[in-house]
Design a protein around this motif. Structure first.
Motif, mmCIF file in Angstrom:
data_model
loop_
_atom_site.group_PDB
_atom_site.id
_atom_site.type_symbol
_atom_site.label_atom_id
_atom_site.label_comp_id
_atom_site.label_asym_id
_atom_site.label_seq_id
_atom_site.Cartn_x
_atom_site.Cartn_y
_atom_site.Cartn_z
ATOM 1 N N SER A 1 0.827 -1.211 0.000
ATOM 2 C CA SER A 1 0.000 0.000 0.000
ATOM 3 C C SER A 1 0.859 1.259 0.000
ATOM 4 C CB SER A 1 -0.926 0.001 1.224
ATOM 5 O OG SER A 1 -1.837 -1.061 1.151
ATOM 6 N N LYS B 1 -3.727 7.310 0.778
ATOM 7 C CA LYS B 1 -4.837 7.042 1.694
ATOM 8 C C LYS B 1 -4.979 5.524 1.848
ATOM 9 C CE LYS B 1 -7.450 11.214 0.480
ATOM 10 N NZ LYS B 1 -8.733 11.743 -0.055
ATOM 11 N N LYS C 1 -7.671 -3.018 -3.589
ATOM 12 C CA LYS C 1 -8.256 -3.673 -2.422
ATOM 13 C C LYS C 1 -7.693 -5.079 -2.251
ATOM 14 C CE LYS C 1 -12.818 -1.413 -2.510
ATOM 15 N NZ LYS C 1 -14.286 -1.667 -2.541
ATOM 16 N N ASP D 1 -1.762 8.769 -4.944
ATOM 17 C CA ASP D 1 -2.760 9.145 -5.957
ATOM 18 C C ASP D 1 -2.191 10.237 -6.851
ATOM 19 O OD1 ASP D 1 -2.824 11.459 -4.470
ATOM 20 O OD2 ASP D 1 -4.756 11.018 -3.530
ATOM 21 N N GLY E 1 0.584 3.351 -3.264
ATOM 22 C CA GLY E 1 -0.638 4.031 -2.857
ATOM 23 C C GLY E 1 -0.751 5.509 -3.197
ATOM 24 N N SER F 1 -9.322 3.612 -9.114
ATOM 25 C CA SER F 1 -8.704 4.561 -8.190
ATOM 26 C C SER F 1 -8.346 3.928 -6.849
ATOM 27 C CB SER F 1 -9.653 5.743 -7.940
ATOM 28 O OG SER F 1 -10.886 5.280 -7.394
ATOM 29 N N GLN F 2 -8.565 2.637 -6.711
ATOM 30 C CA GLN F 2 -8.275 1.950 -5.458
ATOM 31 C C GLN F 2 -7.697 0.566 -5.717
ATOM 32 O OE1 GLN F 2 -12.102 1.904 -3.468
ATOM 33 N NE2 GLN F 2 -11.538 3.608 -2.127
ATOM 34 N N ILE G 1 -7.360 -1.169 1.892
ATOM 35 C CA ILE G 1 -7.672 -0.434 0.656
ATOM 36 C C ILE G 1 -6.737 0.758 0.570
ATOM 37 C CG2 ILE G 1 -9.441 0.798 -0.656
ATOM 38 C CD1 ILE G 1 -11.555 -0.665 1.010
ATOM 39 N N ASN G 2 -6.029 0.872 -0.522
ATOM 40 C CA ASN G 2 -5.159 2.037 -0.704
ATOM 41 C C ASN G 2 -5.526 2.785 -1.983
ATOM 42 O OD1 ASN G 2 -3.328 -0.445 -1.796
ATOM 43 N ND2 ASN G 2 -2.970 1.391 -3.045
ATOM 44 N N SER G 3 -5.298 4.065 -1.942
ATOM 45 C CA SER G 3 -5.528 4.903 -3.128
ATOM 46 C C SER G 3 -4.437 4.632 -4.146
ATOM 47 C CB SER G 3 -5.505 6.378 -2.721
ATOM 48 O OG SER G 3 -4.250 6.690 -2.102
ATOM 49 N N LYS G 4 -4.696 5.076 -5.383
ATOM 50 C CA LYS G 4 -3.655 4.973 -6.404
ATOM 51 C C LYS G 4 -3.962 5.968 -7.517
ATOM 52 C CE LYS G 4 -5.533 1.502 -9.504
ATOM 53 N NZ LYS G 4 -5.306 0.236 -10.206
ATOM 54 N N ASP H 1 -6.951 2.495 4.188
ATOM 55 C CA ASP H 1 -7.952 2.067 5.172
ATOM 56 C C ASP H 1 -7.710 0.591 5.489
ATOM 57 O OD1 ASP H 1 -9.511 4.479 5.422
ATOM 58 O OD2 ASP H 1 -10.229 4.096 3.378
#
Length: 358
Positions: A271, A283, A348, A277, A275, A345-346, A300-303, A285
């Motif tokens: 992550s 980000k 998981k 963005d 991760g 955008s994520q 869950i990480n942003s990308k 979670d």
């Protein structure tokens, strides 16, 4: 030394077999006895039957059974068994005839030493042969079971050692990447003479202690693993500052639950690695819950768009998705479920472990 052991073995063997045949002789004496016949006559008559009994028994025990029956050559076993029975029956008849002749001195009417017919004499001999053969088969059966059990234990031990070596290899792939990121962060802080550097060194020391000693154990408490993850997150927060947002929630975690060490760290490392963005922020979670003997882990990480083709640990220096799957297979086999979703955008990851079954 070998000769001495051989002599002791042969002496013991001869002694035991001698006792066995003395018991058979007493059995014949009792079986063939008749009122009015002297014990001497019945005993001598039994002696006439002993050689053919011994020969027939040893033929089955040391040749026919091991050479044909145990090797599952049933056709030859039946053939040689019939031949042995016919030949031995002929010898029993001759032994009986000459025994009666010499003991009675042809005065059969008054000194007949037995009450059994020839058929029962043959049956008596083959009762001994049958008992000896049964004992041989029973002995071989238990010997086979013991050998198979030893072989099974040896194979299981080999598999266990192989799994241990594989797990150690997989862990070694995890450690360098973890230390690389942490030391990079610490190096950056030391260059700027940041006041948080001593605290980071202490946190790193705790993490190294965990890696060097705790991960050598097959299981650690889940609470320790969570603390380890939080320490790692704190170190990364010092690195990314306000560019990092982590939401780590745990629920219904039992203080007695144990899991293999460093089970979730690869997902957390991934992550941080992928991760960012489009704004350069990360980000993450994380949710870790325990319910009805099952452990649920979700991260869950942003990308950003540059990571739209993000592949978990695709870099050859990373641990790799295959590495993670191999370790999970070794640890939990079919008692886990891993789902990875690479969204727009994520990214998981969901991991469900059946603790009770595993």
């Amino acid at each position: 030394m070998k000769l001495l052991r051989l002599l002791k073995y042969l002496t013991k063997k001869i002694f035991l077999h001698g006792i066995l045949w003395m018991a058979v002789l007493l059995f014949f004496t009792f079986f063939f006895g008749v009122e009015g016949a002297t014990l001497k006559n019945v005993f001598e008559f039994s002696l006439y039957l002993l050689p053919v009994t011994i020969t027939t028994t040893y033929s089955f025990v040391y040749y026919i059974i091991p050479k044909f029956l145990l090797l599952r050559n049933y056709a030859h076993f039946v053939f040689y068994s019939i031949c042995a029975i016919i030949i031995s029956s002929v010898y029993i008849i001759f032994s009986t005839f000459y025994g009666l002749v010499f003991l009675s001195q042809m005065d059969v009417a008054y000194r007949f030493p037995i009450t059994k017919s020839l058929f029962f004499i043959i049956i008596a001999v083959y009762i001994v042969v049958l008992l000896a053969c049964s004992f041989t088969l029973l002995k071989n059966y238990y010997k086979t079971i013991s050998t198979n059990e030893e072989l099974k234990n040896s194979v299981l031990q080999g598999k266990l050692q192989l799994k241990e070596q594989q797990l150690k290899y997989l862990k070694m792939q995890i450690h360098p990447h973890f230390l690389f990121n942490t030391l990079n962060t610490l190096y950056a802080f030391s260059l700027n003479k940041n006041e948080k550097t001593p605290k980071m060194i202490l946190q790193l020391s705790n993490l190294l202690d965990y890696i060097l000693y705790q991960t050598q154990k097959p299981l650690v408490f889940l609470s320790e693993e969570i603390k380890h993850l939080r320490d790692y997150i704190e170190l990364e927060k010092n690195r990314f500052q306000d560019k990092l947002e982590v939401n780590f929630k745990t629920k219904n975690i039992s203080e007695y639950t144990q899991i293999p060490p460093m089970l979730f760290l690869p997902f957390l490392e991934n992550s941080f690695k992928h991760g960012k963005d489009t704004n350069g922020t990360i980000k993450i979670d994380i949710l870790l819950t325990q319910k009805d003997g099952q452990l649920y882990f979700e991260i869950i990480n942003s990308k950003g768009h540059t990571n739209s083709e993000q592949n978990f640990g695709a870099n050859e220096n990373g641990i790799g998705l295959e590495n993670v799957k191999q370790r999970l297979n070794l640890l939990f086999k079919n008692h886990y479920f891993l789902e990875i979703e690479n969204l727009q955008s994520q990214f998981k990851v969901k991991l469900n472990i059946h603790l009770n079954k595993a």
